[in-house]
Design an enzyme around this catalytic site. Sequence first.
Site, PDB file in Angstrom:
ATOM      1  N   ARG A  21       0.814  -1.228   0.000  1.00 41.21           N
ATOM      2  CA  ARG A  21       0.000   0.000   0.000  1.00 41.21           C
ATOM      3  C   ARG A  21       0.842   1.270   0.000  1.00 41.21           C
ATOM      4  O   ARG A  21       0.391   2.325   0.439  1.00 41.21           O
ATOM      5  CB  ARG A  21      -0.977   0.002   1.183  1.00 41.21           C
ATOM      6  CG  ARG A  21      -2.032  -1.084   1.082  1.00 41.21           C
ATOM      7  CD  ARG A  21      -3.139  -0.861   2.111  1.00 41.21           C
ATOM      8  NE  ARG A  21      -4.199  -1.848   1.904  1.00 41.21           N
ATOM      9  CZ  ARG A  21      -4.260  -3.030   2.544  1.00 41.21           C
ATOM     10  NH1 ARG A  21      -3.325  -3.333   3.434  1.00 41.21           N
ATOM     11  NH2 ARG A  21      -5.238  -3.864   2.316  1.00 41.21           N
ATOM     12  N   LYS A  50       2.880  11.027 -11.807  1.00 44.12           N
ATOM     13  CA  LYS A  50       2.104  10.060 -12.579  1.00 44.12           C
ATOM     14  C   LYS A  50       2.887   8.759 -12.716  1.00 44.12           C
ATOM     15  O   LYS A  50       4.053   8.773 -13.126  1.00 44.12           O
ATOM     16  CB  LYS A  50       1.787  10.604 -13.970  1.00 44.12           C
ATOM     17  CG  LYS A  50       0.704  11.658 -14.013  1.00 44.12           C
ATOM     18  CD  LYS A  50       0.404  12.029 -15.459  1.00 44.12           C
ATOM     19  CE  LYS A  50      -0.711  13.030 -15.562  1.00 44.12           C
ATOM     20  NZ  LYS A  50      -1.018  13.383 -16.981  1.00 44.12           N
ATOM     21  N   GLU A 106       9.827  17.089 -26.064  1.00 40.45           N
ATOM     22  CA  GLU A 106       9.156  17.536 -24.836  1.00 40.45           C
ATOM     23  C   GLU A 106       9.646  18.922 -24.420  1.00 40.45           C
ATOM     24  O   GLU A 106       8.890  19.705 -23.848  1.00 40.45           O
ATOM     25  CB  GLU A 106       9.378  16.531 -23.712  1.00 40.45           C
ATOM     26  CG  GLU A 106       8.716  15.175 -23.931  1.00 40.45           C
ATOM     27  CD  GLU A 106       7.198  15.195 -23.723  1.00 40.45           C
ATOM     28  OE1 GLU A 106       6.635  16.274 -23.428  1.00 40.45           O
ATOM     29  OE2 GLU A 106       6.578  14.129 -23.865  1.00 40.45           O
ATOM     30  N   LYS A 157       6.941  22.714 -16.461  1.00 38.13           N
ATOM     31  CA  LYS A 157       6.045  21.662 -15.980  1.00 38.13           C
ATOM     32  C   LYS A 157       5.770  21.822 -14.494  1.00 38.13           C
ATOM     33  O   LYS A 157       4.635  21.676 -14.037  1.00 38.13           O
ATOM     34  CB  LYS A 157       6.632  20.282 -16.264  1.00 38.13           C
ATOM     35  CG  LYS A 157       5.703  19.156 -15.785  1.00 38.13           C
ATOM     36  CD  LYS A 157       6.016  17.819 -16.393  1.00 38.13           C
ATOM     37  CE  LYS A 157       4.964  16.797 -15.975  1.00 38.13           C
ATOM     38  NZ  LYS A 157       5.165  15.485 -16.617  1.00 38.13           N
ATOM     39  N   GLU A 160      -4.600  17.173 -12.385  1.00 42.63           N
ATOM     40  CA  GLU A 160      -5.090  17.339 -13.755  1.00 42.63           C
ATOM     41  C   GLU A 160      -6.594  17.580 -13.816  1.00 42.63           C
ATOM     42  O   GLU A 160      -7.323  16.916 -14.541  1.00 42.63           O
ATOM     43  CB  GLU A 160      -4.704  16.130 -14.621  1.00 42.63           C
ATOM     44  CG  GLU A 160      -4.648  16.456 -16.100  1.00 42.63           C
ATOM     45  CD  GLU A 160      -4.048  15.338 -16.944  1.00 42.63           C
ATOM     46  OE1 GLU A 160      -4.747  14.860 -17.841  1.00 42.63           O
ATOM     47  OE2 GLU A 160      -2.892  14.956 -16.697  1.00 42.63           O
ATOM     48  N   ARG A 209      -3.372  21.670 -15.965  1.00 41.44           N
ATOM     49  CA  ARG A 209      -2.350  20.655 -16.192  1.00 41.44           C
ATOM     50  C   ARG A 209      -2.575  19.908 -17.506  1.00 41.44           C
ATOM     51  O   ARG A 209      -1.620  19.368 -18.091  1.00 41.44           O
ATOM     52  CB  ARG A 209      -2.305  19.666 -15.023  1.00 41.44           C
ATOM     53  CG  ARG A 209      -1.241  18.580 -15.204  1.00 41.44           C
ATOM     54  CD  ARG A 209      -0.972  17.785 -13.939  1.00 41.44           C
ATOM     55  NE  ARG A 209      -0.040  16.699 -14.208  1.00 41.44           N
ATOM     56  CZ  ARG A 209       0.597  15.996 -13.278  1.00 41.44           C
ATOM     57  NH1 ARG A 209       0.398  16.262 -11.999  1.00 41.44           N
ATOM     58  NH2 ARG A 209       1.417  15.028 -13.603  1.00 41.44           N
ATOM     59  N   ASN A 216      -0.656  17.865 -22.012  1.00 43.62           N
ATOM     60  CA  ASN A 216      -1.012  16.795 -22.940  1.00 43.62           C
ATOM     61  C   ASN A 216      -0.912  17.229 -24.402  1.00 43.62           C
ATOM     62  O   ASN A 216      -1.207  16.439 -25.307  1.00 43.62           O
ATOM     63  CB  ASN A 216      -2.442  16.310 -22.666  1.00 43.62           C
ATOM     64  CG  ASN A 216      -2.567  15.646 -21.310  1.00 43.62           C
ATOM     65  OD1 ASN A 216      -1.650  14.960 -20.862  1.00 43.62           O
ATOM     66  ND2 ASN A 216      -3.693  15.854 -20.647  1.00 43.62           N
ATOM     67  N   HIS A 245       0.046  14.892 -27.235  1.00 45.35           N
ATOM     68  CA  HIS A 245       0.014  13.520 -26.736  1.00 45.35           C
ATOM     69  C   HIS A 245      -1.228  12.739 -27.148  1.00 45.35           C
ATOM     70  O   HIS A 245      -1.181  11.510 -27.226  1.00 45.35           O
ATOM     71  CB  HIS A 245       0.137  13.512 -25.208  1.00 45.35           C
ATOM     72  CG  HIS A 245       1.519  13.776 -24.715  1.00 45.35           C
ATOM     73  ND1 HIS A 245       2.164  14.980 -24.942  1.00 45.35           N
ATOM     74  CD2 HIS A 245       2.393  13.015 -24.017  1.00 45.35           C
ATOM     75  CE1 HIS A 245       3.373  14.936 -24.398  1.00 45.35           C
ATOM     76  NE2 HIS A 245       3.530  13.759 -23.828  1.00 45.35           N
ATOM     77  N   HIS A 292       0.056   9.571 -28.718  1.00 47.28           N
ATOM     78  CA  HIS A 292      -0.115   8.239 -28.138  1.00 47.28           C
ATOM     79  C   HIS A 292      -0.725   7.266 -29.138  1.00 47.28           C
ATOM     80  O   HIS A 292      -0.358   6.084 -29.175  1.00 47.28           O
ATOM     81  CB  HIS A 292      -0.983   8.316 -26.887  1.00 47.28           C
ATOM     82  CG  HIS A 292      -0.246   8.793 -25.674  1.00 47.28           C
ATOM     83  ND1 HIS A 292      -0.877   9.102 -24.494  1.00 47.28           N
ATOM     84  CD2 HIS A 292       1.066   9.012 -25.460  1.00 47.28           C
ATOM     85  CE1 HIS A 292       0.023   9.492 -23.603  1.00 47.28           C
ATOM     86  NE2 HIS A 292       1.205   9.454 -24.174  1.00 47.28           N
ATOM     87  N   HIS A 326       8.502   7.867 -28.339  1.00 50.51           N
ATOM     88  CA  HIS A 326       7.515   8.738 -27.706  1.00 50.51           C
ATOM     89  C   HIS A 326       7.698  10.191 -28.134  1.00 50.51           C
ATOM     90  O   HIS A 326       6.727  10.861 -28.528  1.00 50.51           O
ATOM     91  CB  HIS A 326       7.622   8.630 -26.178  1.00 50.51           C
ATOM     92  CG  HIS A 326       6.684   9.535 -25.463  1.00 50.51           C
ATOM     93  ND1 HIS A 326       5.318   9.311 -25.408  1.00 50.51           N
ATOM     94  CD2 HIS A 326       6.893  10.698 -24.775  1.00 50.51           C
ATOM     95  CE1 HIS A 326       4.737  10.295 -24.730  1.00 50.51           C
ATOM     96  NE2 HIS A 326       5.668  11.141 -24.325  1.00 50.51           N
TER      97      HIS A 326
END
Length: 540
Positions: free
Chosen positions: A298, A320, A362, A410, A420, A424, A428, A431, A435, A447
């Site tokens: 956990r 993330k 990026e 960022k 997000e 935020r 993306n 992306h 993606h 990527h």
Amino acid sequence: MTKKSVFRHLSSVFLYGPSGAGKSRVGELLAKNLHLPFVDLDEEIEARSGMWIPEIFATEGESGFREREQQMLRRVLSLGEQVIALGGGALTVPASRELVESLGRVVLLNAPPKTLLKRLKSDDNQRPLLADDAEKDLSALLAQRKEHYASFALQVNTSEKTPEAAAWDIQVQLGIFHLRGMATNQLPGYDVRVQPGGLYHLGEMLKARDLRGPVAVATDENVGELYLARVTEALTNSGFETYGITIPAGEAHKTLGTVSKLWDAFLSAKIERGSTVVALGGGVVGDLAGFAAGTFLRGVPWVGVPTSLLAMVDASLGGKTGADLPQGKNLIGAFYPPRLALADPEVLETLPEAEFVSGIAEVIKHGVIADSELFETCLDFRSLCEAPRAREERDFGSLEEIIRRAMAVKIHIIEQDPFEKGIRAALNFGHTVGHGVELISGFRVRHGEAVAIGMVAETRMAEQIGLAQAGLSDDIATVLNNLGLPTEIPPDLDRAAIVAAMQRDKKKADGIVRFALPVKVGDMRVGVEVEDWKAVISKQ
């Protein structure tokens, strides 16, 4: 890689410069931002001596005051990492300067004489060296210390910035941040550091943040061959029991199966809830190891040590974590921030050229989102990307600055919107299309390359609906192409399959695919619906 950089894991920040430059106010804000104690050295001297500084000057002279100042400096520095405001002449004593520069970074604050004088006249504190004719004395003092002040490499002009902006500028120049956006009673805020040579002292950094062992170091086959032994040595030298875990390299292995293997390895390493996981590698390793750490027992503390440019400026920040499903990227995951993110630019010497160029995408994305100067800088960034240019010939000083500035974009955004819910989503940009391209290519398209393609396609959508300035997509494409990045979907990829993949994107809401789109460089809109977006993809 050779050990080129001197690293200080307890690196205090010293604010220096003439009276009136704003050292105390900026220092208080900087210390708050970095979650560090703040010390005004002059105030400490007064408190310790029971005398006002003008009294000390009157009874002991400047030499007596400098001796007291040096003694207090040594005392304060014994207390660990801090933000310290120094008196305007503290470092004119060579021994004091040597001591300070051995334990931290000095940032000189300055302002034009008229600004300094105006501030001093509105300040109740009396400056002993400006006791008679303030204007004349200040002019003489600045002339006397002109060469001395100019000898400090890091400088901030506070006349053109608010104290808040000056404090942020210092953070960007130094590459030091403390993120609180995801902090809870269970998960504290965490430090981000850009530090050449930092890899050698990872163990010291963990100890300074009260992290414990055993330490499981998760890496991939490529990075592990280069750096696992070095990181293990750094941790062992600091007294940590260390267990190395190597997983296959590449996005194709960013699966729950790999996460399960990490869990098994944690059990073998006898990782407990109070132990530490270190993610040593690119974005895939960081996402997987962070997710595995967050779900094992956990939640086990973890540290990110990104080794690719893309991971340094993007994937290692924001908490993330996750894995892919066959149907799409990052469909499994959780927000689970690390306790430290350490970016050591020197490891990029071994980064393959194609991966290096991929990471530039990026950087450009962050420039388009919120930093027009960073975007313009990328126009002159080609020398760092030219093949077959030897990696050791890259200008790593310029690269470090690019990393710090891209990270700052960022960090500024995710601190405003850590989970997000709003702005935020600007991160993306590129992306949603990217993606889809990445997935349908079977990850043949890297990527960063997919994001480059996505930025151009999504900007064309923005132009199509009248949101973006006409020609913006061509401007972005020119920068990307000049750096060797693709801007069109490869002709052999099935456009219909890309559209289908985009419709499964995790950012979809109410069954609608929404985009983050630019109005111009430095100005974004999030949550934008585009009716004919499928047509744009089909024509790419």
